[in-house]
Design a protein around this motif. Structure first.
Motif, PDB file in Angstrom:
ATOM      1  N   GLU A   1       6.628  -7.579  -4.485  1.00  0.00           N
ATOM      2  CA  GLU A   1       7.411  -6.346  -4.360  1.00  0.00           C
ATOM      3  C   GLU A   1       7.944  -5.880  -5.704  1.00  0.00           C
ATOM      4  O   GLU A   1       8.845  -5.049  -5.774  1.00  0.00           O
ATOM      5  CB  GLU A   1       8.566  -6.589  -3.378  1.00  0.00           C
TER       6      GLU A   1
ATOM      7  N   ASP B   1       8.371  -3.810  -8.828  1.00  0.00           N
ATOM      8  CA  ASP B   1       8.093  -2.407  -9.124  1.00  0.00           C
ATOM      9  C   ASP B   1       8.303  -2.098 -10.604  1.00  0.00           C
ATOM     10  O   ASP B   1       8.840  -1.051 -10.978  1.00  0.00           O
ATOM     11  CB  ASP B   1       8.980  -1.493  -8.264  1.00  0.00           C
TER      12      ASP B   1
ATOM     13  N   TYR C   1       0.323  -4.644   0.385  1.00  0.00           N
ATOM     14  CA  TYR C   1      -0.210  -3.417   0.988  1.00  0.00           C
ATOM     15  C   TYR C   1      -0.252  -3.675   2.488  1.00  0.00           C
ATOM     16  O   TYR C   1      -1.165  -4.321   2.994  1.00  0.00           O
ATOM     17  CB  TYR C   1      -1.599  -3.105   0.440  1.00  0.00           C
TER      18      TYR C   1
ATOM     19  N   THR D   1       1.966  -5.300   5.920  1.00  0.00           N
ATOM     20  CA  THR D   1       2.826  -6.460   6.141  1.00  0.00           C
ATOM     21  C   THR D   1       2.212  -7.757   5.642  1.00  0.00           C
ATOM     22  O   THR D   1       2.924  -8.657   5.212  1.00  0.00           O
ATOM     23  CB  THR D   1       3.144  -6.595   7.638  1.00  0.00           C
TER      24      THR D   1
ATOM     25  N   SER E   1       1.614   2.553  -2.043  1.00  0.00           N
ATOM     26  CA  SER E   1       2.923   2.746  -1.420  1.00  0.00           C
ATOM     27  C   SER E   1       2.966   4.072  -0.672  1.00  0.00           C
ATOM     28  O   SER E   1       3.493   4.149   0.448  1.00  0.00           O
ATOM     29  CB  SER E   1       4.023   2.704  -2.485  1.00  0.00           C
ATOM     30  N   PHE E   2       2.392   5.112  -1.278  1.00  0.00           N
ATOM     31  CA  PHE E   2       2.315   6.415  -0.609  1.00  0.00           C
ATOM     32  C   PHE E   2       1.517   6.304   0.695  1.00  0.00           C
ATOM     33  O   PHE E   2       1.919   6.824   1.735  1.00  0.00           O
ATOM     34  CB  PHE E   2       1.667   7.439  -1.545  1.00  0.00           C
ATOM     35  N   SER E   3       0.387   5.631   0.640  1.00  0.00           N
ATOM     36  CA  SER E   3      -0.468   5.475   1.816  1.00  0.00           C
ATOM     37  C   SER E   3       0.273   4.766   2.946  1.00  0.00           C
ATOM     38  O   SER E   3       0.242   5.196   4.104  1.00  0.00           O
ATOM     39  CB  SER E   3      -1.730   4.680   1.442  1.00  0.00           C
ATOM     40  N   GLU E   4       0.964   3.693   2.595  1.00  0.00           N
ATOM     41  CA  GLU E   4       1.693   2.918   3.596  1.00  0.00           C
ATOM     42  C   GLU E   4       2.863   3.722   4.160  1.00  0.00           C
ATOM     43  O   GLU E   4       3.081   3.752   5.380  1.00  0.00           O
ATOM     44  CB  GLU E   4       2.184   1.619   2.961  1.00  0.00           C
ATOM     45  N   ASP E   5       3.613   4.387   3.298  1.00  0.00           N
ATOM     46  CA  ASP E   5       4.806   5.131   3.732  1.00  0.00           C
ATOM     47  C   ASP E   5       4.467   6.341   4.581  1.00  0.00           C
ATOM     48  O   ASP E   5       5.294   6.789   5.391  1.00  0.00           O
ATOM     49  CB  ASP E   5       5.609   5.588   2.512  1.00  0.00           C
ATOM     50  N   ASN E   6       3.264   6.889   4.412  1.00  0.00           N
ATOM     51  CA  ASN E   6       2.905   8.121   5.120  1.00  0.00           C
ATOM     52  C   ASN E   6       1.923   7.900   6.266  1.00  0.00           C
ATOM     53  O   ASN E   6       1.326   8.852   6.768  1.00  0.00           O
ATOM     54  CB  ASN E   6       2.336   9.135   4.125  1.00  0.00           C
TER      55      ASN E   6
END
Length: 317
Positions: free
Chosen positions: A142, A144, A173, A175, A209-214
């Motif tokens: 995690e 960043d 990417y 869980t 992160s964008f892919s996972e969050d959206n």
């Protein structure tokens, strides 16, 4: 005896013979079913019996094994915890053409590596350094920290990013996933966005992160195709699904529009994968494969690629 009586007698004989044949057939079928059932019971009994014996042997043997114990055949030592790893996977690792010291580092501490990571290594030796460094980097999943891409791109070209690059490959990417093992989709889209927009903040970790969050990551199936259309537009570039046709693909690339392909099992994957087509020269395509430097270093003909491509999208500003 009259002819009618003789005919009746013959008919009765044929009927009795037919009845006996049917009865024998039913008897044989019943015997077959019973024997098959008995055989299945015997096989299952032997399987579980041997398995239980093997487990008892492992329990008995474990106190006597140490990390540095050497098997009688002189092969590389394997830590006790490796008993939990599939034996065929261990055999594949030990038969790989890898430096013995590095192979021993893995097999002697095999409990430190996810099994699926070791499976990936058996299919791609380029992952060796990534795998070896996993134990010391797994706690940085995690992390960043800023990622510097200044030396990774050249204006007018689509950069090659490898999903298992240490700068982002250990980052989670999903869980249970890692960009290094599961992030080919975001890595491909990152290549395209950085190449087209020169936005160095859109590195593979940022796109993952964008892919996972959206909602573009399906826990069961991986990165969805929607990331390549709706997701790409959200990130500021145009995306269009195109036909699998050499002239169409050549035309898009000639206009400076890179193409992302979703791949079937073949030269690039045994399950599913994304790659980027970056150009077309001398009748062949140049490819950025986020999982391999070697496959990215050569050109590919349409006939080599076409049967492996499930879908494809062209991108522009």
């Amino acid at each position: 005896m009259t002819s009618s009586e003789e005919l009746k007698k013959r008919t009765n004989i044929k009927a009795r013979r037919k009845h006996r044949r049917r009865r024998r057939a039913r008897t044989n079928l019943l015997k077959f079913v019973l024997l098959t059932g008995l055989l299945i019971l015997v096989v299952f009994g032997l399987h579980y019996g041997v398995k239980n014996i093997g487990n008892k042997f492992k329990e008995w043997r474990q106190p006597y094994l140490t990390e540095n114990s050497q098997p009688p055949d002189g092969s590389l030592s394997v830590n006790v915890s490796s008993m939990d790893i599939d034996n065929s996977l261990l055999q594949q690792l030990q038969t790989m053409d890898l430096p013995s010291s590095q192979l021993k580092q893995i097999t002697s501490h095999i409990e430190d590596y996810p099994e699926r990571m070791l499976e990936a290594l058996t299919k791609n030796e380029e992952l060796l350094d990534y795998v070896l460094a996993y134990p010391e980097n797994k706690d940085l999943m995690e992390n960043d920290q800023p990622i510097d891409l200044k030396n990774d791109w050249e204006e007018g070209k689509i950069p090659l990013f490898l999903q298992w690059d240490s700068r982002w490959g250990y980052h989670s990417y999903g869980t249970e996933g890692l960009i290094g093992l599961d992030g080919c989709g975001p890595t491909c889209l990152s290549m395209v966005i950085v190449g087209l927009t020169l936005d160095l903040q859109k590195n593979p970790q940022a796109i993952a992160s964008f892919s996972e969050d959206n909602g573009y990551l399906d826990p069961a199936a991986g990165t969805t195709w929607a990331l390549m259309t709706t997701g790409a537009r959200q990130l500021g570039i145009q995306a269009e699904e195109i036909r699998l046709d050499e002239s169409v693909m050549k035309n898009e690339l000639s206009q400076g529009h890179p193409i992302i392909c979703s791949m079937r099992p073949g030269d690039f994957t045994t399950t599913g994968h994304f790659i980027v087509l970056t150009g077309y020269r001398d009748g062949e395509f140049t490819v950025n494969d986020p999982n391999s430097r070697s496959r990215s270093s050569r050109t590919w003909s349409y006939s080599e690629l076409s049967y492996q491509i499930k879908n494809l999208w062209a991108f522009s500003l």
